[in-house]
Design a protein around this motif. Structure first.
Motif, PDB file in Angstrom:
ATOM      1  N   THR A 234       0.663  -1.611   0.216  1.00  7.29           N
ATOM      2  CA  THR A 234      -0.008   0.523   0.021  1.00  7.29           C
ATOM      3  C   THR A 234       0.608   1.084   0.085  1.00  7.29           C
ATOM      4  OG1 THR A 234      -0.510  -0.158   2.402  1.00  7.29           O
ATOM      5  CG2 THR A 234      -2.187  -1.189   1.650  1.00  7.29           C
TER       6      THR A 234
ATOM      7  N   GLU B  20       0.984   1.947  -3.920  1.00  7.84           N
ATOM      8  CA  GLU B  20      -0.484   2.321  -3.770  1.00  7.84           C
ATOM      9  C   GLU B  20      -0.192   3.373  -4.240  1.00  7.84           C
ATOM     10  OE1 GLU B  20      -4.802   1.222  -4.193  1.00  7.84           O
ATOM     11  OE2 GLU B  20      -3.218   0.901  -2.131  1.00  7.84           O
TER      12      GLU B  20
ATOM     13  N   VAL C 120      -3.502  -4.249  -6.410  1.00  4.15           N
ATOM     14  CA  VAL C 120      -3.312  -3.236  -6.018  1.00  4.15           C
ATOM     15  C   VAL C 120      -1.807  -3.172  -6.465  1.00  4.15           C
ATOM     16  CG1 VAL C 120      -2.210  -2.521  -3.382  1.00  4.15           C
ATOM     17  CG2 VAL C 120      -4.730  -2.940  -4.036  1.00  4.15           C
TER      18      VAL C 120
ATOM     19  N   ALA D 276       0.365  -0.013  -7.966  1.00  8.06           N
ATOM     20  CA  ALA D 276       1.892   0.447  -7.046  1.00  8.06           C
ATOM     21  C   ALA D 276       2.657   0.300  -8.385  1.00  8.06           C
ATOM     22  CB  ALA D 276       2.052  -0.757  -5.771  1.00  8.06           C
TER      23      ALA D 276
END
Length: 808
Positions: free
Chosen positions: A555, A558, A624, A628
């Motif tokens: 994340t 991302e 995701v 990214a």
């Protein structure tokens, strides 16, 4: 007469239009059909409208399906009520079993060896489903038999809740009103009828076509691979018979299923509406899906699979839109309580998370899906999803700002009340979803409507910091034992949420909120790399101070929070076999662990985790990871992940329902859905995976980055990809973009049909510098800026047709 072939001509491949600016590329106009002839009895199907859907099997049967209400998640549903377990047809005493199944844009078709073709669809805006049986010539007279088995029950309670479905589901009753079958259970009603008057009817306990006597699923596993009714079933059956004179040129007989929670009167009205002109209703349905297909039509010569996935992902999103009325909101605290409602939401519209077990309102699913929705031009359902979350959250959580997690369409909040532990990330993501939709739509009224809740959401999140270290406590996307109270994805989305809230506040001239949100975001961003990087894992900690290899470690990339150097290390690591399989990113990577099961895969770092690997590839995890990679200009690496999601949707060797992206791909630790029993499978259609297809193409390949709330638009595509798209929806207008490269020159042709200050540019290949920049054939002043994607060349221009050429 059912004229599906003629009607669907516009859905066939080959209708093309030149790309903007004379770039010479072409894009398909809409989605083709996809067909399958193998293992039809093992394939689930979904046919949806926004107020009715059905789940069955591709051979025309209706096996007991799903686990929330065990065996009852298939059949015909009009949120929040199930109507039927299924409907079966026989010709001259022989039950119809399909030999060919076809999935189209908003409808399905089945072909039967008796010279019959069946078309199913659900008109939007009505609580009814339509089925057309097309009899081909030669001229003949046939006896047509229809059997239906009711199962009138609500979406909640479930099988294991308190009370459970077994405690509350009551026996249905069946009747015949002179033309239709009528099933009742208290205020619930379901009708089955036709445009024709039947010759005869029967009522009885079974009426399941060829599946008599029914095999009832046991309450607990093991269960047979296929059963016919759940252990809590209390339905009944009915039969209608017709004599059909088929002329030489064929004939169509239409049937409808209608019902709901308003009694038999409204159900009869919906049935009559559906049967008034079924052929027109089908034309209208296909026209609506043509409108869906018309936005963001793309061509990617080097990756036609991804272009096809864009087309089908738009339809998957449209398939996922649901509505319900009069939701009586209450918190069940994970099914343990059944208090009186705290209030009613008159109307809710949302992207259903997944079929058949998750067609409900979820915060995290809707927030990820919003990125796919804006890229597809589907602003309105994404906005309505956020409105539903706000309205339900404010009722059940007394305006605390906490966003609920999971809501059934009758208003039951399973998780996400104030005294539940999470999910904190869903509150943090809410302002980002609002800002996203505002930037793409330019809709100040929507921003203003959602602003107060967005402020309260972020203040709620920041208050969840008992140890006052700056990192909020509470659950994130991964809920696994051994995690610390502070989760990585919560920290990441909190920083992004604060920055997006600051942007919203600045646009409203709310300086106090802007300064507060900016200060809080900057303070956390300054500390983030130092406190969350886990060097021995060559990644980020999953939760504060712990490393378990969960997918949420991606994340920071991302969201673009990582520095480019750190992102390079982390993404390189995640591409290894410890984390990535054939179809994308694992839920939890492999490596040393103290878990009793040990490590089933390769080792990429020396950290000893406390949890086992979970080598299941969710379409969200892969999405995701794809986003990214694209954020840092790693398009070659990204293709592995966009291809993974596209294949589980479009590869006949992999798909269950042709064209539908599922929840989980076949993986080392997850048996393919089609090889599992119908009671245990993951979703056959899951909305959030589209994030990993639509966003990479529109935002990263084509570089479309609107800020229409401020009247600005950037189109800065990557120069390494030949790609074109037309009718990318932007506010009240749209744009066409075509990118091509010839040697050391990239050409970006656009037609911008929205009022905005336009920044037009290109991301240069690594290691090159510009030599010449021309706009519409003339040298032009330009700027360069270094970004995570690479060095961007930009020029200022206006709406209209333009061609930018950059040579290095």
């Amino acid at each position: 007469m059912l004229t599906i072939t003629a009607t669907v001509t516009g859905l066939m491949p080959g209708a093309v239009r030149a790309a903007p600016g004379g770039a010479g590329s072409v894009v398909p106009s809409v989605v083709p059909e996809l067909s399958e002839t193998t293992r039809l009895a093992d394939r689930r199907t979904v046919v949806s409208g926004d107020r009715m859907y059905q789940v069955g099997a591709a051979d025309g049967s209706y096996p007991a399906t799903g686990w929330h209400i065990r065996g009852e998640m298939g059949g015909f549903w009009t949120p929040p009520v199930k109507l039927l377990d299924g409907i079966w047809f026989a010709v001259d005493g022989q039950w119809l079993t399909a030999t060919r199944f076809t999935n189209g844009a908003g409808y399905t078709r089945m072909a039967f060896p008796q010279g019959v073709e069946r078309t199913d669809f659900a008109p939007d805006g009505t609580r009814a489903a339509l089925i057309g049986l097309r009899f081909t010539g030669p001229a003949r007279t046939v006896t047509l038999t229809v059997q239906a088995h009711s199962e009138l029950l609500p979406a909640y309670p479930w099988g294991w809740t308190t009370p459970g479905a077994g405690d509350t589901n009551r026996p249905d009753t069946g009747a015949f009103d002179g033309r239709n079958l009528v099933f009742r259970d208290g205020g619930y009603a379901a009708l089955v009828g036709s445009t024709r008057r039947p010759d005869g009817h029967r009522l009885g306990a079974g009426m399941r076509g060829p599946r008599e006597p029914a095999v009832v699923c046991p309450e607990e596993d093991p269960a047979p691979p296929r059963c016919d009714d759940g252990p809590f079933g209390r339905g009944t059956g009915g039969e209608l018979t017709y004599t059909v004179d088929v002329p030489a040129n064929g004939h169509t007989v239409w049937f409808a299923v209608a019902g709901g929670d308003g009694g038999a009167g409204p159900a009869a009205a919906d049935l009559a509406t559906a049967l008034r002109d079924p052929a027109k209703a089908l034309r209208d349905k296909i026209a609506s899906r043509r409108a869906v297909a018309a936005y963001t039509t793309v061509a990617i010569p080097c990756d036609p699979l991804l272009a096809r996935s864009v087309a089908w992902s738009k339809q998957n999103l449209a398939d996922s839109v649901q509505q319900a009325r009069d939701l009586d909101v209450f918190a069940s605290h994970e099914g343990r309580e059944n208090p009186p409602p705290v209030g009613t939401v008159p109307r809710a519209r949302w992207f259903g998370a997944g079929w058949p077990d998750y067609p409900w309102i979820f915060a995290t699913d809707g927030e990820y899906t919003a990125f796919a929705a804006v890229a597809a031009g589907q602003f309105e359902p994404a906005m309505d999803h956020l409105r539903a979350l706000r309205d339900i959250s404010d009722l059940v959580n007394a305006r605390s700002g906490k966003v609920v997690h999971e809501v059934t369409p009758d208003g039951q909040v399973y998780f996400g009340a104030n005294d539940d532990a999470g999910n904190t990330d869903e509150s943090a993501k809410f302002p980002s979803a609002v800002a996203l939709l505002w930037r793409w739509s330019g809709d100040d009224r929507f921003r203003d409507e959602m602003y107060d809740f967005s402020v309260r959401a972020m203040r709620y999140v920041l208050a969840l910091d008992a140890d006052r270290d700056g990192w909020p406590e509470g659950l994130g996307n991964v809920e696994r034992p051994g995690m610390a109270e502070e989760k990585l994805d919560v920290a990441v989305y909190t920083i992004r949420g604060l920055r997006d809230l600051a942007d919203l506040a600045a646009s409203r001239k709310d300086d106090a909120t802007r300064q507060w949100a900016t200060r809080e975001a900057d303070e956390r961003a300054r500390r983030f790399e130092r406190e969350w990087w886990f060097p021995r894992g060559v990644s980020y900690a999953d939760s504060y101070g712990t490393f378990q290899r969960h997918w949420t470690g991606v994340t920071p990339m991302e969201t673009g929070l990582s520095t480019k150097d750190t992102a390079t290390k982390a993404l390189d690591q995640r591409e290894k076999a410890c984390y990535t399989g054939e179809f994308g990113l694992f839920h939890t990577g492999t490596g040393p662990t103290s878990a009793p099961a040990g490590n089933p895969g390769p080792v990429c770092d020396p950290v000893v985790s406390t949890v086992p690997a979970e080598r299941s590839t969710f379409s969200l995890n892969t999405a995701v990871m794809a986003v990214a990679e694209g954020n840092y200009g790693r398009l070659d690496a990204q293709r592995r992940y966009t291809t993974g999601n596209a294949r589980i949707q479009l590869d006949p060797a992999v798909w269950e329902l042709p064209g539908a992206m599922p929840e989980i791909a076949p993986s080392p630790d997850f048996v393919a859905n089609i090889d599992q029993g119908f009671l245990t499978r993951s979703s056959v259609l899951q909305a959030w995976g589209a994030y990993g297809v639509l966003w990479p193409v529109v935002r990263q390949y084509l570089g479309v980055d609107p800020d229409l709330g401020r009247g600005r638009l950037a189109i800065v595509p990557d120069s390494r990809t030949t790609v074109s798209a037309r009718d990318i929806r932007l506010g009240r207008g749209s744009a066409d973009v075509a990118v091509s490269r010839n040697g050391r020159t990239v050409r970006v042709a656009v037609d911008v049909r929205v009022r905005a200050e336009v920044a037009l540019g290109a991301v240069l290949p690594p290691g090159v510098s510009t030599v010449d920049v021309r706009l519409d054939g003339r040298p032009v002043r330009h700027s360069t800026v270094d970004t995570n994607r690479g060095t961007e060349v930009r020029v200022a221009t206006t709406k209209g047709r333009h061609v930018l050429e950059v040579r290095w």
